[in-house]
Design a protein around this motif. Structure first.
Motif, PDB file in Angstrom:
ATOM      1  N   PRO A  48       6.314 -20.728  10.184  1.00  0.00           N
ATOM      2  CA  PRO A  48       5.892 -22.037   9.673  1.00  0.00           C
ATOM      3  C   PRO A  48       6.026 -23.160  10.711  1.00  0.00           C
ATOM      4  O   PRO A  48       5.134 -24.008  10.822  1.00  0.00           O
ATOM      5  CB  PRO A  48       6.811 -22.283   8.470  1.00  0.00           C
ATOM      6  N   VAL A  49       7.106 -23.162  11.480  1.00  0.00           N
ATOM      7  CA  VAL A  49       7.282 -24.198  12.500  1.00  0.00           C
ATOM      8  C   VAL A  49       6.213 -24.047  13.583  1.00  0.00           C
ATOM      9  O   VAL A  49       5.631 -25.042  14.034  1.00  0.00           O
ATOM     10  CB  VAL A  49       8.708 -24.161  13.105  1.00  0.00           C
ATOM     11  N   THR A  50       5.939 -22.817  13.984  1.00  0.00           N
ATOM     12  CA  THR A  50       4.892 -22.579  14.983  1.00  0.00           C
ATOM     13  C   THR A  50       3.543 -23.035  14.460  1.00  0.00           C
ATOM     14  O   THR A  50       2.778 -23.701  15.175  1.00  0.00           O
ATOM     15  CB  THR A  50       4.834 -21.081  15.367  1.00  0.00           C
ATOM     16  N   THR A  51       3.235 -22.710  13.220  1.00  0.00           N
ATOM     17  CA  THR A  51       1.981 -23.143  12.599  1.00  0.00           C
ATOM     18  C   THR A  51       1.890 -24.666  12.601  1.00  0.00           C
ATOM     19  O   THR A  51       0.858 -25.235  12.964  1.00  0.00           O
ATOM     20  CB  THR A  51       1.885 -22.616  11.151  1.00  0.00           C
ATOM     21  N   PHE A  52       2.970 -25.317  12.223  1.00  0.00           N
ATOM     22  CA  PHE A  52       2.980 -26.780  12.155  1.00  0.00           C
ATOM     23  C   PHE A  52       2.777 -27.398  13.540  1.00  0.00           C
ATOM     24  O   PHE A  52       1.932 -28.279  13.716  1.00  0.00           O
ATOM     25  CB  PHE A  52       4.291 -27.270  11.531  1.00  0.00           C
ATOM     26  N   VAL A  53       3.547 -26.936  14.521  1.00  0.00           N
ATOM     27  CA  VAL A  53       3.470 -27.504  15.872  1.00  0.00           C
ATOM     28  C   VAL A  53       2.085 -27.272  16.475  1.00  0.00           C
ATOM     29  O   VAL A  53       1.480 -28.194  17.044  1.00  0.00           O
ATOM     30  CB  VAL A  53       4.578 -26.923  16.780  1.00  0.00           C
ATOM     31  N   GLU A  54       1.569 -26.052  16.337  1.00  0.00           N
ATOM     32  CA  GLU A  54       0.238 -25.758  16.873  1.00  0.00           C
ATOM     33  C   GLU A  54      -0.818 -26.623  16.185  1.00  0.00           C
ATOM     34  O   GLU A  54      -1.743 -27.114  16.830  1.00  0.00           O
ATOM     35  CB  GLU A  54      -0.105 -24.280  16.688  1.00  0.00           C
ATOM     36  N   SER A  55      -0.673 -26.830  14.900  1.00  0.00           N
ATOM     37  CA  SER A  55      -1.627 -27.653  14.148  1.00  0.00           C
ATOM     38  C   SER A  55      -1.556 -29.116  14.574  1.00  0.00           C
ATOM     39  O   SER A  55      -2.589 -29.788  14.684  1.00  0.00           O
ATOM     40  CB  SER A  55      -1.368 -27.524  12.650  1.00  0.00           C
ATOM     41  N   VAL A  56      -0.345 -29.621  14.803  1.00  0.00           N
ATOM     42  CA  VAL A  56      -0.199 -30.992  15.305  1.00  0.00           C
ATOM     43  C   VAL A  56      -0.926 -31.128  16.638  1.00  0.00           C
ATOM     44  O   VAL A  56      -1.664 -32.095  16.870  1.00  0.00           O
ATOM     45  CB  VAL A  56       1.291 -31.389  15.441  1.00  0.00           C
ATOM     46  N   LEU A  57      -0.741 -30.146  17.525  1.00  0.00           N
ATOM     47  CA  LEU A  57      -1.404 -30.194  18.833  1.00  0.00           C
ATOM     48  C   LEU A  57      -2.925 -30.132  18.707  1.00  0.00           C
ATOM     49  O   LEU A  57      -3.642 -30.835  19.423  1.00  0.00           O
ATOM     50  CB  LEU A  57      -0.898 -29.052  19.719  1.00  0.00           C
ATOM     51  N   ILE A  58      -3.404 -29.313  17.784  1.00  0.00           N
ATOM     52  CA  ILE A  58      -4.853 -29.240  17.553  1.00  0.00           C
ATOM     53  C   ILE A  58      -5.372 -30.592  17.062  1.00  0.00           C
ATOM     54  O   ILE A  58      -6.392 -31.085  17.531  1.00  0.00           O
ATOM     55  CB  ILE A  58      -5.200 -28.107  16.558  1.00  0.00           C
ATOM     56  N   GLY A  59      -4.666 -31.212  16.125  1.00  0.00           N
ATOM     57  CA  GLY A  59      -5.074 -32.512  15.604  1.00  0.00           C
ATOM     58  C   GLY A  59      -4.954 -33.618  16.635  1.00  0.00           C
ATOM     59  O   GLY A  59      -5.854 -34.447  16.786  1.00  0.00           O
ATOM     60  N   LYS A  60      -3.843 -33.636  17.366  1.00  0.00           N
ATOM     61  CA  LYS A  60      -3.598 -34.687  18.365  1.00  0.00           C
ATOM     62  C   LYS A  60      -4.637 -34.654  19.474  1.00  0.00           C
ATOM     63  O   LYS A  60      -5.071 -35.695  19.955  1.00  0.00           O
ATOM     64  CB  LYS A  60      -2.206 -34.526  18.956  1.00  0.00           C
ATOM     65  N   ASN A  61      -5.031 -33.454  19.883  1.00  0.00           N
ATOM     66  CA  ASN A  61      -5.995 -33.319  20.973  1.00  0.00           C
ATOM     67  C   ASN A  61      -7.428 -33.210  20.481  1.00  0.00           C
ATOM     68  O   ASN A  61      -8.343 -33.037  21.276  1.00  0.00           O
ATOM     69  CB  ASN A  61      -5.632 -32.106  21.834  1.00  0.00           C
ATOM     70  N   ASP A  62      -7.609 -33.288  19.170  1.00  0.00           N
ATOM     71  CA  ASP A  62      -8.920 -33.161  18.534  1.00  0.00           C
ATOM     72  C   ASP A  62      -9.663 -31.919  19.019  1.00  0.00           C
ATOM     73  O   ASP A  62     -10.857 -31.953  19.298  1.00  0.00           O
ATOM     74  CB  ASP A  62      -9.764 -34.423  18.755  1.00  0.00           C
TER      75      ASP A  62
END
Length: 127
Positions: A48-62
């Motif tokens: 779950p933490v990996t999913t969250f962090v990777e998703s934040v990076l995907i969103g932050k970098n569009d």
């Protein structure tokens, strides 16, 4: 442009590597008495933490534009497959029967990922 493609590949491959590591640890380095600690560590914390962090990076970098929201389904499916590929599969083998996956796990993974992408997107807008 090339830098952006490389970063997208790194994001996806890093998630897949951690996911694969979770499978390897379950099948090669745990026993029945390790089930609770494995579940807590991998299914409730690491993935779950990996999913969250990777998703934040995907969103932050569009990454992937509007297609980034499709990754919520990818992360949801992978989360469900993590549980199915470990505990459910061990049970399938033990009782010589095929049990259906827990599709509710997809929802959990999608929610974690969607929150991460949303926060990453908001972070991008602020900067």
């Amino acid at each position: 442009m090339e830098h952006n493609i490389r970063n997208k590949i790194i994001i996806i491959l890093s998630y897949l590597l951690i996911w694969a590591l979770a499978m390897i640890v379950f099948w090669f380095f745990t026993s029945g008495s390790d089930a609770m600690s494995y579940s807590l560590m991998y299914l409730w914390i690491i993935l779950p933490v990996t999913t969250f962090v990777e998703s934040v990076l995907i969103g932050k970098n569009d990454f992937f534009g509007k297609g980034k929201w499709g990754f919520t389904l990818f992360f949801g499916l992978m989360y469900m497959l993590a549980e199915y590929g470990t505990f459910k599969m061990a049970n399938n083998i033990a009782v010589n029967k095929i049990n259906a996956p827990d599709f509710g796990m997809i929802v959990a993974g999608v929610i974690i990922s969607a929150i991460g992408i949303l926060l990453g997107s908001l972070w991008k807008k602020k900067h």
